[in-house]
Design a protein around this motif. Structure first.
Motif, PDB file in Angstrom:
ATOM      1  N   ASP A   1       8.270 -53.557  45.814  1.00 29.25           N
ATOM      2  CA  ASP A   1       8.788 -54.614  46.684  1.00 29.25           C
ATOM      3  C   ASP A   1       7.820 -55.784  46.661  1.00 29.25           C
ATOM      4  OD1 ASP A   1       9.704 -56.220  48.742  1.00 29.25           O
ATOM      5  OD2 ASP A   1      10.233 -54.538  50.042  1.00 29.25           O
ATOM      6  N   GLN A   2       8.281 -56.939  46.187  1.00 33.84           N
ATOM      7  CA  GLN A   2       7.393 -58.089  46.083  1.00 33.84           C
ATOM      8  C   GLN A   2       7.096 -58.705  47.445  1.00 33.84           C
ATOM      9  OE1 GLN A   2      10.555 -58.250  45.417  1.00 33.84           O
ATOM     10  NE2 GLN A   2      11.265 -59.947  46.645  1.00 33.84           N
ATOM     11  N   ASN A   3       7.751 -58.223  48.502  1.00 37.51           N
ATOM     12  CA  ASN A   3       7.464 -58.710  49.844  1.00 37.51           C
ATOM     13  C   ASN A   3       6.659 -57.710  50.669  1.00 37.51           C
ATOM     14  OD1 ASN A   3       8.942 -61.213  49.667  1.00 37.51           O
ATOM     15  ND2 ASN A   3      10.819 -60.002  49.739  1.00 37.51           N
ATOM     16  N   ARG A   4       6.597 -56.465  50.206  1.00 40.04           N
ATOM     17  CA  ARG A   4       5.910 -55.409  50.939  1.00 40.04           C
ATOM     18  C   ARG A   4       4.790 -54.844  50.070  1.00 40.04           C
ATOM     19  NH1 ARG A   4       8.784 -49.794  52.695  1.00 40.04           N
ATOM     20  NH2 ARG A   4       7.126 -48.919  53.978  1.00 40.04           N
ATOM     21  N   LYS A   5       3.625 -54.688  50.636  1.00 38.95           N
ATOM     22  CA  LYS A   5       2.444 -54.284  49.874  1.00 38.95           C
ATOM     23  C   LYS A   5       2.554 -52.824  49.435  1.00 38.95           C
ATOM     24  CE  LYS A   5      -0.144 -57.575  52.631  1.00 38.95           C
ATOM     25  NZ  LYS A   5      -1.079 -57.775  53.752  1.00 38.95           N
ATOM     26  N   ASP A   6       2.220 -52.594  48.172  1.00 43.57           N
ATOM     27  CA  ASP A   6       2.263 -51.259  47.591  1.00 43.57           C
ATOM     28  C   ASP A   6       0.858 -50.679  47.509  1.00 43.57           C
ATOM     29  OD1 ASP A   6       5.181 -50.912  46.484  1.00 43.57           O
ATOM     30  OD2 ASP A   6       4.587 -52.928  45.898  1.00 43.57           O
ATOM     31  N   VAL A   7       0.731 -49.402  47.868  1.00 43.64           N
ATOM     32  CA  VAL A   7      -0.550 -48.706  47.749  1.00 43.64           C
ATOM     33  C   VAL A   7      -0.302 -47.366  47.071  1.00 43.64           C
ATOM     34  CG1 VAL A   7      -0.385 -47.616  50.037  1.00 43.64           C
ATOM     35  CG2 VAL A   7      -2.627 -47.953  48.990  1.00 43.64           C
ATOM     36  N   PHE A   8      -1.260 -46.917  46.257  1.00 46.53           N
ATOM     37  CA  PHE A   8      -1.070 -45.742  45.408  1.00 46.53           C
ATOM     38  C   PHE A   8      -2.106 -44.680  45.757  1.00 46.53           C
ATOM     39  CE2 PHE A   8       0.423 -49.543  43.355  1.00 46.53           C
ATOM     40  CZ  PHE A   8       1.695 -49.177  42.935  1.00 46.53           C
ATOM     41  N   VAL A   9      -1.625 -43.450  45.942  1.00 45.78           N
ATOM     42  CA  VAL A   9      -2.483 -42.340  46.361  1.00 45.78           C
ATOM     43  C   VAL A   9      -2.318 -41.187  45.380  1.00 45.78           C
ATOM     44  CG1 VAL A   9      -3.014 -40.696  48.197  1.00 45.78           C
ATOM     45  CG2 VAL A   9      -2.249 -43.018  48.784  1.00 45.78           C
ATOM     46  N   TRP A  10      -3.442 -40.676  44.897  1.00 48.99           N
ATOM     47  CA  TRP A  10      -3.457 -39.461  44.073  1.00 48.99           C
ATOM     48  C   TRP A  10      -3.827 -38.322  45.010  1.00 48.99           C
ATOM     49  CZ3 TRP A  10      -7.973 -38.140  40.279  1.00 48.99           C
ATOM     50  CH2 TRP A  10      -7.704 -36.925  39.641  1.00 48.99           C
ATOM     51  N   ASP A  11      -2.837 -37.613  45.466  1.00 49.61           N
ATOM     52  CA  ASP A  11      -2.988 -36.563  46.480  1.00 49.61           C
ATOM     53  C   ASP A  11      -3.251 -35.226  45.783  1.00 49.61           C
ATOM     54  OD1 ASP A  11      -2.921 -34.975  48.711  1.00 49.61           O
ATOM     55  OD2 ASP A  11      -0.773 -35.215  49.097  1.00 49.61           O
ATOM     56  N   ILE A  12      -4.501 -34.999  45.408  1.00 49.52           N
ATOM     57  CA  ILE A  12      -4.863 -33.846  44.592  1.00 49.52           C
ATOM     58  C   ILE A  12      -4.495 -32.523  45.270  1.00 49.52           C
ATOM     59  CG2 ILE A  12      -6.803 -32.584  43.585  1.00 49.52           C
ATOM     60  CD1 ILE A  12      -8.189 -35.207  43.119  1.00 49.52           C
TER      61      ILE A  12
END
Length: 441
Positions: free
Chosen positions: A159-170
């Motif tokens: 979403d170019q209006n909503r911030k994206d965050v990425f998690v590597w949930d080991i």
């Protein structure tokens, strides 16, 4: 085909770095076009019709990348051997047809821009506004948002209006109450992140970046693990660098065993709430959020408390002063203050006004464990820098479930009560301090 992109892989993180190739992203497909002949081998950028005397012709072009772009040129050979270059319908001076349609020439399909209500169409723009935070943007350019990321085997829209965050949930912990940030959270598989970042955080989600990149976008590594000083969680970074944005976070460590131990015989839903709160607290630190304050202190030594019947109980301080909040770690949820068994495992932390226990009691970033606090009418005494202090014991409170929007103390911190625990927060307003865009800090 001309001016065809050759982005590495098929999206920002797939296939894995060692398998990703930078080949032409648009190609003629002879299998679905039996009436054409590819004339330049495997590159498949040139083709001819197999028949003559045609008035019209249709051709299929394969897209081999989620962000593919290029142009199609057509030349007709007449019966007398002369040639005519075809122009785009309705544009007599344009001899190359953009694939996909791209009138503003930013390598992003006009249809996608229109469907998503894009205002700033610059391919390097990064204008995500939600949630507000202290900066706009999430580190992904508009073109990268368009090109996309593989997440858990699929390709969810960014979403170019909503911030994206990425998690590597080991450890498959889940992100607890972190969703209360309103960030667009993506849980990656191990092979969907690349080990090529900087010295502090080597994990990135866009190793196949190419055109219109703003730099590496870092993945938060979340893991069940032992934590220093027996704490429940910590946001860890080496070299004394503040671990306050994804770039600088080597790992978010959660000690679920410590939380369960501290919770004793509490019901499972209470334990789950503590775990969810601790995960969200530490991921909050990894997103630039601070404690509500750092004014808390350690008593000089022993603690004296009087029971309602007047009996005096001495709590002895043994060993060196502890580090109740080493780094950005959130203390576990103890069942209460030490029992009067003659010794305690270290000196006593006092929740001071404007410290980690202050502010909105429903905030995830606030400490909720039971501890001592200054209270003129309290039944306990201790010394700070040789000065006698009086206070009370604060019970363990329910963990916070949201990120606060104000510094104002609530509940036990309500300043209208002269015996309030820690009052208004020094920092607080966590919603407006959020930042996952590493380039901004």
């Amino acid at each position: 085909m001309v001016d065809v992109s050759k982005e590495k892989g098929v999206c920002l993180n797939w296939p894995p770095k060692d398998q990703a190739k930078a080949d032409f992203d648009l190609k003629f497909d002879q299998e679905v076009n039996p009436y054409i002949k590819i004339t330049d081998g495997d590159t498949a950028q040139k083709a001819e019709t197999k028949e003559e005397g045609l008035d019209y012709f249709m051709v299929t072009v394969d897209s081999l990348d989620w962000g593919a772009y290029g142009k199609l040129q057509v030349t007709a050979e007449l019966e007398d051997g002369s040639t005519v270059a075809a122009h785009v319908h309705g544009e007599s001076n344009s001899y190359a047809l953009a694939i996909p349609q791209d009138e503003n020439e930013n390598h992003i399909a006009d249809f996608w821009e229109k469907s998503n209500g894009v205002k700033n169409t610059g391919e390097t723009s990064d204008d995500d506004e939600r949630p507000p935070g202290d900066h706009q943007g999430d580190g992904l350019s508009l073109y990268e948002e368009y090109r996309g990321v593989r997440v858990n085997g699929s390709y969810p829209p960014l979403d170019q209006n909503r911030k994206d965050v990425f998690v590597w949930d080991i450890s498959s912990l889940g992100t607890g109450s972190y969703s209360e940030t309103k960030l667009n959270i993506h849980l990656l598989l191990e092979n969907e992140r690349a080990f090529e970042g900087g010295a502090f955080n080597p994990n990135v989600v866009n190793p196949n970046r190419g055109n219109a990149t703003l730099g590496p976008v870092y993945v938060l590594k979340l893991v069940r693990s032992e934590v220093s000083d027996g704490d429940a969680g910590e946001t860890f970074s080496d070299n004394n660098r503040p671990a306050n944005v994804p770039r600088d976070v080597q790992a978010v460590r959660i000690n679920t065993d410590r939380i369960r131990e501290a919770a004793g015989n509490s019901p499972q839903d209470v334990i789950d709430n503590e775990i969810n709160n601790t995960i969200a607290h530490e991921l909050g630190h990894a997103s630039h959020l601070r404690h509500h304050g750092e004014t808390d202190y350690t008593a000089d030594g022993d603690m004296l408390c009087r029971k309602p019947d007047g009996t005096v109980v001495n709590f002895l301080c043994s060993g060196p002063p502890p580090s109740p909040r080493k780094g950005s770690a959130k203390g576990a949820a103890p069942k209460g203050p030490p029992e009067p068994n003659g010794q305690a495992s270290g000196c006593f932390t006092i929740a001071a006004k404007g410290g980690a226990w202050s502010g909105d009691t429903s905030c995830i970033m606030r400490y909720n464990s039971g501890t001592f606090y200054e209270d003129p009418s309290g039944n306990c005494e201790w010394k700070r820098n040789g000065v006698l202090k009086r206070g009370s014991v604060g019970d363990h409170q329910a963990p916070g479930t949201k990120y606060c929007r104000s510094k104002t103390g609530t509940g036990i911190n309500d300043t209208s009560n002269p015996r309030n625990m820690a009052g208004d927060a020094t920092f607080g307003e966590c919603v407006f301090d959020l930042c996952i865009n590493s380039s901004k800090h």
